[in-house]
Enzyme design. Sequence first.
Site, short mmCIF file in Angstrom:
data_model
loop_
_atom_site.label_atom_id
_atom_site.label_comp_id
_atom_site.label_asym_id
_atom_site.label_seq_id
_atom_site.Cartn_x
_atom_site.Cartn_y
_atom_site.Cartn_z
N ASP A 16 133.33 -24.35 105.80
CA ASP A 16 133.77 -24.57 104.43
C ASP A 16 132.49 -24.73 103.58
O ASP A 16 131.38 -24.83 104.13
CB ASP A 16 134.65 -25.81 104.37
N ASP A 18 132.26 -26.46 99.74
CA ASP A 18 132.22 -27.70 98.96
C ASP A 18 132.45 -28.91 99.86
O ASP A 18 133.39 -28.96 100.65
CB ASP A 18 133.28 -27.68 97.86
N ASP A 27 132.38 -26.91 91.62
CA ASP A 27 133.11 -26.81 90.35
C ASP A 27 132.83 -28.04 89.49
O ASP A 27 132.49 -27.93 88.31
CB ASP A 27 134.62 -26.70 90.60
N ASP A 102 137.20 -22.12 99.08
CA ASP A 102 137.99 -21.97 97.86
C ASP A 102 137.11 -22.14 96.62
O ASP A 102 137.60 -22.40 95.53
CB ASP A 102 139.13 -22.99 97.84
N ASP A 184 136.35 -30.12 105.42
CA ASP A 184 136.66 -31.49 104.99
C ASP A 184 138.03 -31.62 104.33
O ASP A 184 138.62 -32.69 104.37
CB ASP A 184 135.61 -31.97 103.99
#
Length: 279
Positions: A16, A18, A27, A102, A184
Amino acid sequence: MASAPAAAPGVVVVFDFDRTIIEWDSDNWVITKLGAADAFRRLRPTMRWNPLMDRMMAELHARGKTAEDIRDCLRSAPLDAHIISAIKTAAALGCDLKVVSDANTFFIETIMAHHGVLGCFSEISTNPAHVDADGRLRISPFHDSAAEPHGCSLCPENMCKGKIIEKIQAMAGTNNHHFIYIGDGMGDYCPSLKLSEGDYVMPKENYPLWKLICSNKQLLKAEVHPWNSGEELEKTLLMLVNKMITPPAQVSSFDCSKCEMSKPASTEVGHHQALPVPH
């Protein structure tokens, strides 16, 4: 252009982004540092996250912030030295490194190129982003909003990481390939359920993925190894990699400068295979 490091048979490491590769949320970093937190708080109750991020890029553009301003903001953020070391060492050991996130291509490529690890990854699956003719950064959903819904109740409508993992598994084949998944968030739970015996999941301790796993560990086939710092991530990842490579691997003569020179493939919306990431 140099190619990504060749993968050793059998070890696929999926990160992943972030709060995993980076300790913060990209973001939130951009929105806060570039002074648009007020607009974010106003719009958040009315919009889903992916279209909200596209709307926030429009807000920044309207306030005179350029794509280069956003790049500079992303470059100003730190990346734990242990994470950089873990990535480069895993690449040197011949692991096939991938990102499933994402976030978006613009944020991920900017940050990882700045820290010299972008080319360590063979593939990045994330929400597409591009700068349009007006100079505004546009962010699109990974799963085409005009196409049939992905149908996963565990994941947001713009991205099912479980389906991405299934495609990676299909491409890798079932023989002599094992996975390590590091994440996470809630969105990392679905892909964790897709892992098999002989695979490993590394949840960040006390974050949503860890809590979901702890709520019913019997649902996972993969072995669970939590971590809570960059140092622990590095130690745990390299321990598992050496466990999976027989005989125990030694760091090869792979030149880690290749990580800075090469580009991973990028899985774009509406495409069923990885495509080169543009410069």
